[in-house]
Enzyme design. Structure first.
Site, PDB file in Angstrom:
ATOM      1  N   HIS A 106     -11.382  -6.403   6.664  1.00  0.00           N
ATOM      2  CA  HIS A 106     -10.406  -7.039   5.762  1.00  0.00           C
ATOM      3  C   HIS A 106     -11.009  -8.211   4.971  1.00  0.00           C
ATOM      4  O   HIS A 106     -10.337  -9.206   4.698  1.00  0.00           O
ATOM      5  CB  HIS A 106      -9.183  -7.502   6.532  1.00  0.00           C
ATOM      6  N   HIS A 180       0.015  -4.871   4.950  1.00  0.00           N
ATOM      7  CA  HIS A 180      -0.128  -4.734   6.405  1.00  0.00           C
ATOM      8  C   HIS A 180       1.201  -5.001   7.116  1.00  0.00           C
ATOM      9  O   HIS A 180       1.243  -5.744   8.106  1.00  0.00           O
ATOM     10  CB  HIS A 180      -1.215  -5.682   6.909  1.00  0.00           C
ATOM     11  N   GLU A 317      -1.028   1.798   6.442  1.00  0.00           N
ATOM     12  CA  GLU A 317      -1.829   1.048   5.480  1.00  0.00           C
ATOM     13  C   GLU A 317      -2.417   2.006   4.442  1.00  0.00           C
ATOM     14  O   GLU A 317      -3.447   2.636   4.679  1.00  0.00           O
ATOM     15  CB  GLU A 317      -2.931   0.286   6.207  1.00  0.00           C
TER      16      GLU A 317
END
Length: 352
Positions: A106, A180, A317
């Site tokens: 991320h 998310h 996601e």
């Protein structure tokens, strides 16, 4: 329908941040805040009309500045994993912050989920809208290009929440944005989601190593725990093998949804039979990470003072595949100089 703007909290410099509450004619409530452009509440009715919040998050606004699970937040500049914490683009190697065993997750500890975004609200023929904007300068997190990111949340009269990503860079760059949100259709603090029913319209997943890095191959879901082509309980899926697709006996895997970027597809359906809440997930992205929150537990204090438990939610996601920048056979997470990136993901809620 109405939009309400309220003070949320202040950042480290004392600058005020705000949140927005959108309410449609059915009473569905969506709240979003400037920290991480995060969805902090989605309250939808069940089959009897009872309204409950179905996304995990925090009680205290300031907790969103340290939102390591990325509850409801926009993740970027590149979501999911990049192996070796570097990539090669246009003759140059770009080095990223390492967050795991030889990889970056991320985009590191300065990800977009921790940033304060600019915001505005407005109504349109599509519904109620909140637009968040973030300017990510050249070199931010190690990525090239001055990038402008717009994320628009649109709440419609038919209980759909659409996320529109609209981005532009002045140099070629890697771009892989996702949201998310952690969903529990029983209610946000109800515990395990293994009794929820899921259908995922995909027959292929990325085979991964112990670090959850794809090896470049796509595995058939048939006769594995990953086969949700027909609606079934998440817990029932655990009865079949996870290996050799992944070394872990839990869900944190990328499904192939589209052959390429740009085709809007019904990717997944989530249903809670106890109360009749359902949600459809549509996306035009090539992949979708299906994650049952295996990293939650003990330290994760949520809304109403509840400690969130492991497997207490499920994430969908929508994304480019993990580590796609190193695997040419995968659709590439590249945004070229001066070319707009526009993508939509939609969460459509209903009762049954």
């Amino acid at each position: 329908m109405c939009i309400r703007k309220e003070t949320f909290t202040r950042d480290g410099n004392g600058v005020e941040t705000v949140y927005y509450e959108m309410i449609n004619k059915n009473g569905m409530i969506v709240k979003v805040c400037e920290i991480g452009a995060a969805i902090i509440e989605i309250s939808v009715p069940d089959r009897t009309g009872n309204l409950e919040d179905v996304v995990l998050g925090y009680d205290k606004p300031e907790q969103y500045f340290e939102n390591w699970p990325a509850f409801g937040a926009v993740v970027g500049r590149c979501a999911n994993r990049i192996d070796r914490s570097e990539f090669y683009l246009n003759g140059k190697v770009y080095t990223l912050e390492q967050t795991g065993d030889g990889y970056t997750l991320h985009s590191g500890r300065q990800g977009y989920q921790y940033r304060v975004w600019e915001s505005e609200a407005y109504e349109s023929i599509d519904g109620l809208n909140v637009k968040f904007t973030l300017y990510s300068p050249d070199g931010d997190q190690g990525f090239p290009g001055n990038l402008r990111v717009n994320v628009i949340y649109t709440l419609s009269e038919d209980n759909a929440l659409t996320l529109t990503y609209d981005c532009l860079s002045d140099a070629d760059t890697v771009l892989n944005l996702t949201n998310h949100c952690y969903f529990n259709l029983q209610k946000q603090d109800a515990g395990s989601v293994f009794r929820h029913f899921v259908q995922i319209n995909s027959d292929r997943v990325c085979r991964v190593d112990r670090r959850l890095i794809p090896d470049g191959s796509l595995a058939d879901v048939r006769d594995t725990s990953f086969d949700f082509r027909k609606r079934k309980k998440i817990g029932d899926g655990l009865k079949r093998p996870f290996q050799p697709i992944t070394p872990y006996n839990e869900y944190d895997i990328n499904y192939k949804i589209n052959d390429s970027f740009g085709v809007q597809t019904l990717a997944a359906v989530l249903e809670c039979e106890e109360n009749g809440r359902g949600m459809r997930v549509y996306t035009d992205m090539p992949g979708m990470q299906f994650y049952t929150a295996g990293a939650l537990g003990e330290k994760d204090m949520g809304k109403n003072g509840v400690t969130y438990e492991k497997y207490g939610a499920v994430c969908f996601e929508t994304q480019f595949f993990p580590d796609a920048i190193h695997i040419p056979e995968f659709a590439q997470p590249l945004l070229l100089k001066g070319k707009r990136f526009v993508s939509e993901t939609k969460y459509e809620f209903y009762t049954f």
